[in-house]
Design an enzyme around this catalytic site. Structure first.
Site, PDB file in Angstrom:
ATOM      1  N   SER A   4       6.025  -1.347  -7.526  1.00 51.90           N
ATOM      2  CA  SER A   4       6.670  -2.630  -7.232  1.00 51.90           C
ATOM      3  C   SER A   4       5.755  -3.435  -6.319  1.00 51.90           C
ATOM      4  CB  SER A   4       8.012  -2.371  -6.544  1.00 51.90           C
ATOM      5  OG  SER A   4       8.584  -3.590  -6.148  1.00 51.90           O
ATOM      6  N   HIS A   5       5.482  -4.656  -6.705  1.00 49.33           N
ATOM      7  CA  HIS A   5       4.630  -5.497  -5.857  1.00 49.33           C
ATOM      8  C   HIS A   5       4.906  -6.978  -6.011  1.00 49.33           C
ATOM      9  CE1 HIS A   5       2.550  -5.934  -9.682  1.00 49.33           C
ATOM     10  NE2 HIS A   5       2.029  -7.048  -9.189  1.00 49.33           N
TER      11      HIS A   5
END
Ligand code: UD1
Ligand code: UDP
Length: 358
Positions: free
Chosen positions: A204-205
């Site tokens: 997740s970014h």
């Protein structure tokens, strides 16, 4: 004909690599221009080493910064190099600030722009990438659309059909080219003490997830629940933006195994053997679909709807409850979908089209 290939971030290095490989095979006159948007070893150099790409001729070393500063510095840097090198075409891939600056610099100089992975739309302007995609597509002379759907989107925006070529997504080429190598050279599962299909893999970014405390907290809570409910480890190779925000917000991450980002070979192995992938990454949604691993997307929308329509992916957003429900549904599904993203020859098709542009 001389070509410039611009790249700047982890996914661009990976997804442009099949094109670079093909340019080398055909002995094209080209050079690599790295913007330096990504610069940490595990976000940048490791991929050049693993995939066997040559070092870029230029690196602008722009590093991190606000959107305006980063895009502006890349634009100025690229223009200088294009003035000096005078290529006939410039190729960019994807939707990052490096792509926007590259497409803009070249099109203002009337150099032909080729956009690899054109025509993707989330219709969500909260994501900075959506603006980058639209602008890059509309600056481009040659649009390499991965699917028929992306071609339709471009036509719908008034882009001439003559400029659009459906090639498949180069990620399929990259997976095929590197998975065998991965199984020869890496042993990520052994290193992390994991058993095939007995762990969840997470990335997740996205700015609109991790820079918003409530959303990041919701995702971490959802992952914690997944680990408890299924008694399986959750492996989360963490993007530097996310690591920074978890520490800034002071968030807990119980039951989640955070690791540094890993190289492409190890990541492919981790993906191929995961019980389920949970991600907000574009490339990881695609790879999971190609590798026949079910995917839950930690977003409310996706510019890769083909993966959802194929049955390989489900949108859960950032709510812990919805993450758990979608994960259950995806794990119950048989991985019998057909990959809608191409046959693994996108790099070859792109090189052929560029060769014909003389
Ligand atoms: C960028 C792209 C995104 C893409 C992602 C791939 C834009 C607008 N965003 O997001 O579309 O999905 O790359 O991973 O172009 N950092 C490091 N080392 C690095 C790079 C970044 O520590 O090598 C940290 C810095 O604290 C930086 C933050 O990560 O401020 C964000 O980096 P940035 O390149 O601005 O955006 P990404 O989130 O990486
Ligand atoms: N990836 C990797 N190591 C990691 C996480 C991801 O090699 O620790 C690879 C992954 O296989 C995919 C690409 O990085 O090909 C996706 O990049 P990212 O998620 O950063 O960007 P996005 O695709 O969302 O633009």
């Amino acid at each position: 004909m001389k070509h410039a290939i611009i790249l700047g971030t982890r996914p661009e290095i990976i997804k442009m690599s099949p094109v670079v490989r093909e340019f080398n095979r055909r002995r094209f006159d080209y050079f690599l221009l790295h913007t330096g948007q990504h610069y940490s070893y595990e976000m940048d150099k490791i991929f050049f080493e693993e995939i066997g790409l040559e070092e870029p001729k230029y690196n602008l070393n722009v590093g991190s910064g606000s959107h305006g500063k980063q895009t502006g510095e890349i634009l100025i840097g690229i223009e200088k190099i294009l003035l000096m090198e005078k290529p006939d075409t410039v190729l960019v891939e994807g939707d990052t600030n490096s792509v926007l600056a590259g497409a803009l610099a070249a099109s203002k100089m009337r150099i032909k722009v080729g956009h690899v992975e054109a025509g993707l739309r989330s219709y969500d302007r909260n994501m900075p990438e959506e603006i980058n995609r639209i602008l890059a597509d509309h600056c481009s002379d040659c649009l390499f659309a991965p699917t028929e759907k992306s071609r339709e989107i471009l036509l719908g925006e008034g882009i001439s059909g003559e400029k659009i070529h459906v090639t498949g997504n180069t990620i399929v080429d990259a997976v095929k080219q590197n998975l065998k190598l991965a199984n020869k050279k890496a042993d990520a599962l052994k290193e992390l003490g994991l058993k095939p299909k007995k762990y969840f893999l997470v990335t997740s970014h996205r700015q609109e997830n991790v820079d918003v405390k409530e959303r990041l907290k919701g995702i971490l809570k959802g992952l914690e629940k997944m680990s408890e409910l299924h008694s399986m480890p959750v492996i989360f190779p963490i993007h530097p933006r996310t690591a920074k925000m978890i520490s800034e917000f002071g968030l807990k991450h119980e039951g989640i195994r955070l690791t540094d980002p890993v190289g492409y070979l190890k990541f492919l192995q981790l993906e191929a053997n995961a019980r389920l992938v949970l991600t907000d990454s574009g490339g990881v949604q695609e790879e999971a679909c190609v590798l026949k691993v079910p995917c839950v997307t930690l977003r409310d929308n996706t510019e890769r709807p083909e993966t959802v329509e194929a049955g390989a992916n489900m949108l859960a957003g950032a709510s812990p409850e919805k993450i758990v429900i979608c994960a259950k549904k995806m794990m119950e599904r048989k991985a019998e979908w057909t990959n809608p993203l191409g046959d693994g020859n996108a790099g070859t098709k792109i090189a052929t089209i560029i060769e014909a542009q003389r």
